[in-house]
Design a protein around this motif. Sequence first.
Motif, mmCIF file in Angstrom:
data_model
loop_
_atom_site.group_PDB
_atom_site.id
_atom_site.type_symbol
_atom_site.label_atom_id
_atom_site.label_comp_id
_atom_site.label_asym_id
_atom_site.label_seq_id
_atom_site.Cartn_x
_atom_site.Cartn_y
_atom_site.Cartn_z
ATOM 1 N N TYR A 192 24.351 12.373 16.942
ATOM 2 C CA TYR A 192 25.221 11.210 17.137
ATOM 3 C C TYR A 192 24.413 10.103 16.390
ATOM 4 N N GLU A 193 25.086 9.425 15.520
ATOM 5 C CA GLU A 193 24.664 8.120 14.976
ATOM 6 C C GLU A 193 23.384 8.217 14.510
ATOM 7 N N SER A 245 28.904 9.333 28.736
ATOM 8 C CA SER A 245 29.416 9.315 27.454
ATOM 9 C C SER A 245 29.122 7.868 27.016
ATOM 10 N N GLN A 246 29.477 6.893 27.789
ATOM 11 C CA GLN A 246 29.253 5.347 27.401
ATOM 12 C C GLN A 246 27.533 5.266 27.255
ATOM 13 N N ILE A 258 25.232 7.357 26.651
ATOM 14 C CA ILE A 258 24.757 7.929 25.391
ATOM 15 C C ILE A 258 25.064 7.087 24.021
ATOM 16 N N LYS A 259 26.319 6.757 23.985
ATOM 17 C CA LYS A 259 26.451 5.996 22.905
ATOM 18 C C LYS A 259 25.798 4.704 22.841
ATOM 19 N N THR A 260 25.696 3.902 24.020
ATOM 20 C CA THR A 260 24.934 2.786 24.064
ATOM 21 C C THR A 260 23.384 2.857 23.674
ATOM 22 N N SER A 307 22.281 5.336 21.868
ATOM 23 C CA SER A 307 22.175 5.634 20.188
ATOM 24 C C SER A 307 22.403 4.436 19.418
ATOM 25 N N GLN A 308 23.391 3.301 19.861
ATOM 26 C CA GLN A 308 23.395 2.068 19.192
ATOM 27 C C GLN A 308 22.587 1.113 19.264
#
Length: 123
Positions: free
Chosen positions: A42-43, A92-93, A95-97, A99-100
């Motif tokens: 992811y990203e 999920s938020q 993990i997204k944070t 990754s960013q």
Amino acid sequence: MKNIIVASIVAIALIVSALLVKSGFENSKKGRPTDAYSLYGYEGVLYRLNHVSGRMDVLVPSNEAALLFPVGQIQLPRPEDKLTDEQKASFSQNIKTLSQYIQSERARSLGLKVEAAPVKEAK
């Protein structure tokens, strides 16, 4: 007579070594890491999920070589645990944070222009 004794010792050592190598190959086939792990990306960040312990390793590529370095670990809930929709969204938020953040730090370390990600409002 001396040559026969030396030859028999060498033969016994070869047989024992062959048996150890054979048992090592058989044991290595039992615990294959491909069965224990799943990989997700992811990203630009690789996530390795351990099916046995439920741990997720966060891996990023190195700037100097084609190596992956672990930068964090996330403990996932047990498979029998039932997560609410709010817990799933929060996970999920997170993990997204993560990754960013990793992407922005990588870009900053390379001297690239870092752009802020758009923020979504919660409903």
